[in-house]
Design an enzyme around this catalytic site. Structure first.
Site, PDB file in Angstrom:
ATOM      1  N   SER A 123       0.845  -1.202   0.000  1.00 33.84           N
ATOM      2  CA  SER A 123       0.000   0.000   0.000  1.00 33.84           C
ATOM      3  C   SER A 123       0.880   1.252   0.000  1.00 33.84           C
ATOM      4  O   SER A 123       1.991   1.228   0.536  1.00 33.84           O
ATOM      5  CB  SER A 123      -0.869  -0.048   1.257  1.00 33.84           C
ATOM      6  OG  SER A 123      -1.985   0.770   1.128  1.00 33.84           O
ATOM      7  N   PRO A 124       0.390   2.355  -0.571  1.00 35.75           N
ATOM      8  CA  PRO A 124       1.196   3.580  -0.577  1.00 35.75           C
ATOM      9  C   PRO A 124       1.542   4.030   0.840  1.00 35.75           C
ATOM     10  O   PRO A 124       0.671   4.051   1.702  1.00 35.75           O
ATOM     11  CB  PRO A 124       0.281   4.621  -1.241  1.00 35.75           C
ATOM     12  CG  PRO A 124      -0.936   3.912  -1.708  1.00 35.75           C
ATOM     13  CD  PRO A 124      -0.888   2.504  -1.239  1.00 35.75           C
ATOM     14  N   TYR A 156      -7.055  14.915   0.977  1.00 34.06           N
ATOM     15  CA  TYR A 156      -6.183  15.728   0.123  1.00 34.06           C
ATOM     16  C   TYR A 156      -7.027  16.373  -0.984  1.00 34.06           C
ATOM     17  O   TYR A 156      -8.255  16.204  -1.010  1.00 34.06           O
ATOM     18  CB  TYR A 156      -5.021  14.877  -0.406  1.00 34.06           C
ATOM     19  CG  TYR A 156      -4.190  14.351   0.736  1.00 34.06           C
ATOM     20  CD1 TYR A 156      -3.542  15.251   1.594  1.00 34.06           C
ATOM     21  CD2 TYR A 156      -4.093  12.991   1.019  1.00 34.06           C
ATOM     22  CE1 TYR A 156      -2.814  14.791   2.694  1.00 34.06           C
ATOM     23  CE2 TYR A 156      -3.369  12.525   2.109  1.00 34.06           C
ATOM     24  CZ  TYR A 156      -2.734  13.436   2.941  1.00 34.06           C
ATOM     25  OH  TYR A 156      -2.033  12.994   4.036  1.00 34.06           O
ATOM     26  N   ARG A 169      -7.842   5.931  -5.567  1.00 36.78           N
ATOM     27  CA  ARG A 169      -8.059   5.619  -4.138  1.00 36.78           C
ATOM     28  C   ARG A 169      -9.097   6.594  -3.578  1.00 36.78           C
ATOM     29  O   ARG A 169      -9.012   7.795  -3.798  1.00 36.78           O
ATOM     30  CB  ARG A 169      -6.739   5.731  -3.362  1.00 36.78           C
ATOM     31  CG  ARG A 169      -6.924   5.486  -1.871  1.00 36.78           C
ATOM     32  CD  ARG A 169      -5.611   5.325  -1.123  1.00 36.78           C
ATOM     33  NE  ARG A 169      -5.301   3.918  -0.964  1.00 36.78           N
ATOM     34  CZ  ARG A 169      -4.604   3.406   0.064  1.00 36.78           C
ATOM     35  NH1 ARG A 169      -4.139   4.180   1.016  1.00 36.78           N
ATOM     36  NH2 ARG A 169      -4.355   2.124   0.142  1.00 36.78           N
TER      37      ARG A 169
HETATM   38  C1  LIG Z   1       3.628   5.543   7.309  1.00 36.01           C
HETATM   39  C2  LIG Z   1       2.418   5.561   6.456  1.00 36.01           C
HETATM   40  C3  LIG Z   1       2.333   6.399   5.371  1.00 36.01           C
HETATM   41  C4  LIG Z   1       1.196   6.398   4.549  1.00 36.01           C
HETATM   42  N1  LIG Z   1       1.198   7.150   3.428  1.00 36.01           N
HETATM   43  C5  LIG Z   1       0.186   7.028   2.531  1.00 36.01           C
HETATM   44  C6  LIG Z   1       0.247   7.638   1.264  1.00 36.01           C
HETATM   45  O1  LIG Z   1       1.226   8.265   0.895  1.00 36.01           O
HETATM   46  N2  LIG Z   1      -0.808   7.504   0.436  1.00 36.01           N
HETATM   47  C7  LIG Z   1      -1.924   6.789   0.800  1.00 36.01           C
HETATM   48  O2  LIG Z   1      -2.871   6.690   0.030  1.00 36.01           O
HETATM   49  N3  LIG Z   1      -1.974   6.175   1.989  1.00 36.01           N
HETATM   50  C8  LIG Z   1      -0.951   6.253   2.855  1.00 36.01           C
HETATM   51  N4  LIG Z   1      -0.995   5.553   4.029  1.00 36.01           N
HETATM   52  C9  LIG Z   1      -2.152   4.708   4.331  1.00 36.01           C
HETATM   53  C10 LIG Z   1      -1.877   3.259   3.947  1.00 36.01           C
HETATM   54  O3  LIG Z   1      -1.699   3.123   2.547  1.00 36.01           O
HETATM   55  C11 LIG Z   1      -3.021   2.342   4.392  1.00 36.01           C
HETATM   56  O4  LIG Z   1      -4.197   2.730   3.741  1.00 36.01           O
HETATM   57  C12 LIG Z   1      -3.231   2.370   5.896  1.00 36.01           C
HETATM   58  O5  LIG Z   1      -2.008   2.390   6.591  1.00 36.01           O
HETATM   59  C13 LIG Z   1      -4.058   1.168   6.368  1.00 36.01           C
HETATM   60  O6  LIG Z   1      -3.428  -0.035   6.025  1.00 36.01           O
HETATM   61  P1  LIG Z   1      -2.628  -0.956   7.106  1.00 36.01           P
HETATM   62  O7  LIG Z   1      -3.629  -1.267   8.198  1.00 36.01           O
HETATM   63  O8  LIG Z   1      -2.232  -2.165   6.335  1.00 36.01           O
HETATM   64  O9  LIG Z   1      -1.493  -0.161   7.640  1.00 36.01           O
HETATM   65  C14 LIG Z   1       0.111   5.571   4.864  1.00 36.01           C
HETATM   66  C15 LIG Z   1       0.195   4.747   5.984  1.00 36.01           C
HETATM   67  C16 LIG Z   1       1.321   4.710   6.761  1.00 36.01           C
HETATM   68  C17 LIG Z   1       1.376   3.760   7.928  1.00 36.01           C
END
Ligand SMILES: Cc1cc2nc3c(=O)[nH]c(=O)nc-3n(C[C@H](O)[C@H](O)[C@H](O)COP(=O)(O)O)c2cc1C
Ligand SMILES: Cc1cc2nc3c(=O)[nH]c(=O)nc-3n(C[C@H](O)[C@H](O)[C@H](O)COP(=O)(O)OP(=O)(O)OC[C@H]3O[C@@H](n4cnc5c(N)ncnc54)[C@H](O)[C@@H]3O)c2cc1C
Length: 763
Positions: free
Chosen positions: A413-414, A572, A620
């Protein structure tokens, strides 16, 4: 102690038994309005593993109950002309009437008094004559109403209509679900045998279907005849019977989900359905009532005062009740939304039904019925275009979007790294993305890469607005392509009102200590009181940002990215056009959803026009603002994705939240997956699920049940770039390719995972 059990259902009778077992000196009376052998309903089911506590409490009554059990292991699902059977589920059934007669007998034997045909008008009055009143007066508890201020019940009438019927038709080889499409909509039955010649036959449908049939005005007799016509081909000429003489009209009900905030008041304690209900589709109401009765009796015996016993009983049972209610909610919601799943292939439909409460995981299904699950896995792989006869977990199925072929279903994921210098990715990014691409995920998505300096969230965000950015990204993309078989996607975005803030590990979303740059948004909003107010975008601003997205997409294409994702989530810029919380525009870009989608769509269309036709684009979204009706709710997300789908977006990356500081998200395992499920199954659009998905089992059940096409994991990939390869090793799957220099590590991992000989090298 002089104790009254108000109500002679399972909770009241089993309380009397459990109390007497611990202290015969108590004077216990069960008071029931009906006659001893007078009962509504037909059979009840227990799942095998749930009977142990009851057997340990009173082996004598457990033995008597067991002797009357009808057992079965299979679940059969009739759907679209097929009967699909899976095994290993282990249920037992008993006539409710038999259960009650056995419990009555046991209670009498232990010295409890049973008073039938005694209607209690007020538990408060009763409580004056007894030291303790156990109010086990059922679903429509009068006691609960009498002391509603103390018990604070939350009662939620669920959407579907159901009626509890019986039949002499045999359903003795399987717990049977039947889904029938009628001229008025879908109607389904839950059927199971509970004694030699009778089966329970619960009929359920949506309220709309129920109205179209005119069940509302039918007598019980007419209602049974109508249901017989609907299910004629399964009833073998047998009748459907109602024994709900206590109910008026056609006896159809809406299930009330009950949960009381407090379970005791003075010397009265609530028990069984009076305190909390569990939907019949998880078949646990009776067990819950009996186990609560055990807990109350135990605490009565061990605690010095009634109040202490009540407190311990409630503390002990509340967690269990909430756990079961949560599973019951998943299950009943599945039935409420079942029309969403009625297009699924019978295999997938069956899987979705079996895993609906989320208590049965993918690997647990394998323990129950390996053959059935492998058949389902083979079906999934076949559909995904894998080689013939492949039986692998769904997470290891290929996937194709336009001409991009993914080797499996795992996506990094991003995740913003905040390590760029003036928007330019550094060696950190090369190593970070390179490692994740080596780790086995099929697709690695970059962090939000910003289309202009002002469009960055923080000074550490990556950009795609200068030639050196393109070159730095190309180096990363080239590495991924040369050294791994992963694909790489560039997430493009603009921060809007959430720009000009500190690095993620400083104070997230807070303005910079110095050097803030001006921000813009659809309306003059500020993210929080501490953040600057954004300038409302003019048409000229909108043109410029659109052109910046286009230029960034062209650079991403030249850098060789396999896919683009347009970030329209998390508050955003583009997200802030979509949600009404931050878009107050009165021009063509504000107001109705169609207008709020206009600008994000303009961006998508402009980007699509320059992005290579063979490469996919994802968007997204935040599918829930978590603020209730003022913001985006899951049903609005269906509308959003429908518009995106029609515009040609290839896949919807379904995230949620981060659009308002007022949001109150409800976290939990896979907590955003229901939004992906809804979008995928209501619009037909491909989706990616994300959010607190961290076990291979989560991924496999999401994919196999058709709740998403791809699964994004963010934090698990920060902790372990090799999440996918490790998951495969742990599961004994040898089909994932490792980088050749790491073969020795792979082989050791395989051996340690105890999964036999390593696979031949296949990179
Ligand atoms: C450190 C960090 C940076 C993130 N940066 C982005 C981002 O740049 N773009 C985005 O769409 N989501 C971003 N997210 C959200 C994640 O892509 C994801 O949707 C969210 O962490 C939930 O997934 P998880 O439970 O697997 O961590 C970020 C999450 C984390 C933890
Ligand atoms: C369609 C359907 C199917 C179900 N299937 C299952 C299943 O398969 N497995 C399962 O475990 N559970 C099942 N349940 C749930 C199960 O029936 C209940 O959870 C269980 O009966 C709860 O026991 P109870 O003693 O709390 O309440 P009840 O069984 O409702 O007993 C309450 C008793 O109190 C008496 N009473 C009420 N008010 C008074 C009064 N004022 N004076 C005197 N007496 C009074 C009533 O007559 C009744 O006998 C099902 C429920 C429904 C609706």
């Amino acid at each position: 102690m002089k104790i009254a059990c108000l109500g002679g259902g399972p909770a009241g009778l089993y309380s009397a038994i459990s109390i007497k077992l611990r202290d015969r000196a108590h004077d216990v009376t069960v008071i029931e309005r009906n006659r001893a052998d007078d009962t509504f309903g037909w059979g009840v089911v227990f799942s095998n593993e749930t009977f142990d506590n009851i057997a340990a409490n009173d082996p004598a009554s457990a033995q008597a109950i067991r002797e009357h059990f009808a057992y079965w292991d299979d679940i059969a699902v009739h759907y679209r002309g097929q009967r699909i059977v899976s095994t290993g589920h282990g249920f037992s059934g008993i006539a409710r009437k038999t259960l009650l007669l056995l419990l009555q007998e046991r209670a009498s034997e232990l010295g409890a008094n049973l008073r039938f045909q005694s209607e209690i008008a007020s538990a408060g009055e009763l409580a004056k004559d007894y030291d303790l009143v156990i109010a086990a007066d059922g679903l429509n508890s009068r006691t609960r109403n009498e002391f509603a201020q103390a018990f604070k019940p939350a009662i939620e009438l669920r959407k579907n209509k159901f009626v509890w019927l019986g039949t002499r038709q045999k359903f003795d080889d399987a717990f049977t679900f039947i889904f029938e499409e009628t001229e008025h909509g879908w109607v389904w039955a839950h059927a199971y045998q509970f004694d030699a010649d009778t089966a329970t036959f619960i009929v359920e449908c949506s309220e709309a279907t129920w109205r179209r049939f005119g069940f509302e005005t039918m007598s019980q007799e007419e209602s049974c005849r109508t249901c017989e016509r609907i299910f004629a081909k399964y009833l073998g000429g047998h009748r459907l019977m109602s024994n709900a003489a206590h109910l008026r009209g056609s006896a159809w009900l809406n299930f009330p989900r009950v949960l009381c905030e407090t379970w005791s008041h003075e010397n009265i304690v609530l028990m069984g359905d009076a305190a909390a209900t569990a939907h019949f589709s998880v078949g646990s109401g009776t067990k819950l009532a009996m186990e609560s009765a055990i807990s109350m009796a135990e605490n009565l015996a061990s605690e010095p005062t009634l109040q202490a016993a009540f407190a311990k009983y409630e503390a002990a049972r509340r967690t269990e009740v909430l756990r079961l209610q949560s599973a019951a909610r998943n299950s009943l919601e599945w039935f409420e939304d079942v029309e969403r799943y009625l297009h699924l292939d019978p295999v997938q439909f069956n899987y979705s039904l079996l895993t609906r409460s989320q208590r049965i995981s993918h690997e647990n299904l394998r323990l129950r019925d390996r053959d059935w699950l492998e058949g389902a896995e083979a079906w999934f792989q076949r559909l995904a275009g894998a080689a013939d006869n492949t039986i692998r977990r769904p997470m290891f199925a290929p996937f194709r979007l336009r001409d991009m072929r993914l080797k499996n279903r795992i996506v990094v994921s991003p995740m913003a790294q905040y390590k760029a210098v003036d928007g330019c990715p550094t060696d950190w990014h090369l190593v970070h993305y390179g490692e994740r691409a080596k780790g086995g995920a099929a697709l690695v998505c970059t962090e939000m890469t910003c289309v202009s300096p002002e469009g960055r969230i923080t000074p550490g965000c990556t950009g795609m607005y200068a030639p050196e950015h393109e070159h730095a990204w190309k180096r990363i993309v080239d590495f991924v392509h040369a050294e791994t078989d992963a694909k790489i996607c560039c997430q493009l975005g603009h921060s809007g009102a959430k720009g000009s803030t500190q690095l993620g590990w400083e104070e997230m979303d807070a303005p910079l200590q110095s050097g803030n740059w001006p921000v813009m948004a659809p309306s003059p909003v500020a993210w929080s009181e501490r953040n600057q107010r954004a300038r409302a975008m003019t048409r000229a601003d909108m043109d410029r940002v659109r052109d910046e997205f286009v230029a960034a997409a062209e650079m991403a294409a030249r850098a060789g990215f396999d896919m683009l994702e347009i970030h329209c989530a998390h508050g955003y810029l583009l997200s802030s056009f979509i949600t009404p919380l931050t878009n107050w525009r009165t021009d063509d870009y504000g107001g109705a959803l169609q207008n709020r989608m206009r600008y994000p769509l303009e961006i998508f269309e402009a980007v699509r026009a320059v992005w290579p036709a063979e490469k996919p684009i994802s968007v997204r979204i935040s599918a829930n603002d978590w603020v209730g009706a003022d913001g985006i709710e899951p049903q609005d997300a269906v509308g959003i994705s429908r518009v995106l789908h029609e515009a040609g977006v290839d896949i919807c990356d379904v995230s949620a939240g981060q659009t308002s500081i007022k949001a109150r998200p409800v976290y939990g395992r896979m907590f955003q997956t229901p939004f992906s499920d809804r979008i995928r199954n209501e619009t037909g659009m491909a989706t990616m699920a994300v959010g607190n998905i961290y076990e291979p089992d989560h991924v496999n059940s999401i994919l196999m049940a058709g709740r998403a096409d791809l699964v994004c994991l963010a934090r698990p990939h920060l902790a372990n770039p090799y999440w996918t390869l490790h998951a495969a090793a742990k599961l004994g799957d040898r089909g994932e390719a490792w980088p050749p220099p790491y073969f020795a590590g792979r082989d050791q991992l395989y051996r340690l995972a105890g999964s036999g000989e390593p696979a031949p090298s296949a990179v």
